[in-house]
Design an enzyme around this catalytic site. Structure first.
Site, short mmCIF file in Angstrom:
data_model
loop_
_atom_site.label_atom_id
_atom_site.label_comp_id
_atom_site.label_asym_id
_atom_site.label_seq_id
_atom_site.Cartn_x
_atom_site.Cartn_y
_atom_site.Cartn_z
N ARG A 103 22.09 61.57 23.19
CA ARG A 103 23.34 62.34 23.11
C ARG A 103 23.21 63.50 22.13
O ARG A 103 23.76 64.58 22.35
CB ARG A 103 24.48 61.41 22.70
N ASN A 160 29.11 62.44 27.73
CA ASN A 160 28.06 62.07 26.77
C ASN A 160 26.85 61.40 27.42
O ASN A 160 26.13 60.63 26.80
CB ASN A 160 28.64 61.25 25.61
N LYS A 208 25.09 58.76 33.34
CA LYS A 208 26.43 59.07 33.88
C LYS A 208 26.35 60.30 34.80
O LYS A 208 25.31 60.99 34.86
CB LYS A 208 27.39 59.32 32.71
N PHE A 214 42.72 57.91 27.01
CA PHE A 214 41.72 58.63 27.82
C PHE A 214 41.20 57.79 28.99
O PHE A 214 40.26 58.20 29.68
CB PHE A 214 40.55 59.10 26.94
N HIS A 262 25.43 55.61 29.26
CA HIS A 262 26.11 54.38 28.83
C HIS A 262 25.06 53.33 28.50
O HIS A 262 24.05 53.24 29.18
CB HIS A 262 27.02 53.83 29.94
N ARG A 288 20.87 51.52 21.91
CA ARG A 288 22.05 52.19 21.34
C ARG A 288 21.62 53.23 20.30
O ARG A 288 22.18 54.32 20.23
CB ARG A 288 23.00 51.17 20.70
N GLU A 310 27.84 43.40 32.16
CA GLU A 310 27.60 44.65 32.89
C GLU A 310 26.44 44.51 33.88
O GLU A 310 26.50 45.05 34.98
CB GLU A 310 27.38 45.79 31.88
N TYR A 332 35.12 49.56 32.54
CA TYR A 332 35.75 50.09 31.34
C TYR A 332 37.04 49.34 30.99
O TYR A 332 37.90 49.87 30.29
CB TYR A 332 36.03 51.58 31.51
N THR A 336 28.54 57.69 19.89
CA THR A 336 29.37 57.95 21.08
C THR A 336 29.79 59.41 21.17
O THR A 336 29.75 60.01 22.24
CB THR A 336 30.63 57.05 21.02
#
Ligand code: DGI
Length: 148
Positions: free
Chosen positions: A102, A112, A9, A57, A115, A85, A126, A49, A91
């Site tokens: 993270r 964070n 990100k 948010f 993704h 993951r 995606e 998203y 998250t």
């Protein structure tokens, strides 16, 4: 072979973490089959998203992911969706274990770092959202016979 979509990100790019993150997945034994530095348009952010559209948010999320370049990637390997993951960590970095991406580099949920797709369905959606088929490179590495 299973594929997943991973993305450093804008905070990860600004903090010079592209190399560190790529290294973690390479070291694990996974193979990058697509990667590009890019800016995300407002439209792409809303699509990516989409499942969070009703969340309070959502606006902040779209503003953040469009705030600077991201490094979008497709990775391949056995069980790569769920293992990536695990390597990313929870998250919310307040809950992500040390040793995870993270857990090691992030402090707050809104920044964070990374993704990663959370299911085969989201991986496929995606990957198609961010990459054209011809941007993905299928190739053999001899080391894979020592990994799989
Ligand atoms: O798949 P993840 O990125 O681990 O998590 P997710 O799909 O539930 O949420 C997508 C992103 O939305 C997440 O990486 C960070 C952001 N987010 C999630 N919950 C909150 C949040 N951002 C803010 N500001 N507040 C939240 O409660």
């Amino acid at each position: 072979m299973e594929r997943t979509f991973l993305m450093v990100k804008p905070d990860g790019v600004q903090r010079n973490l592209i190399g560190e993150i790529v290294s973690r997945f390479e070291d694990k034994g996974y193979q990058m089959v697509g990667g590009k530095l890019m800016n995300i348009s407002e439209e792409l952010a809303q699509q990516h998203y989409g499942e969070h559209k009703e969340r309070p948010f959502f606006g902040e999320l779209v503003d953040f992911i469009t705030s600077g370049p991201v490094f979008a990637m497709v990775w391949e390997g056995e069980n790569v969706i769920s293992t990536a993951r695990l390597m990313m960590g929870a998250t919310n970095p307040k809950e992500s274990a040390p040793g995870t991406i993270r857990g090691d580099f992030a402090v707050t949920v809104s920044k964070n770092i990374i993704h990663g797709s959370d299911s085969p369905e989201s991986a496929s959606r995606e990957i198609n959202l961010f990459f054209k088929e011809e941007e993905l490179v299928t190739y053999d590495k001899s080391v894979n016979s020592w990994i799989n």
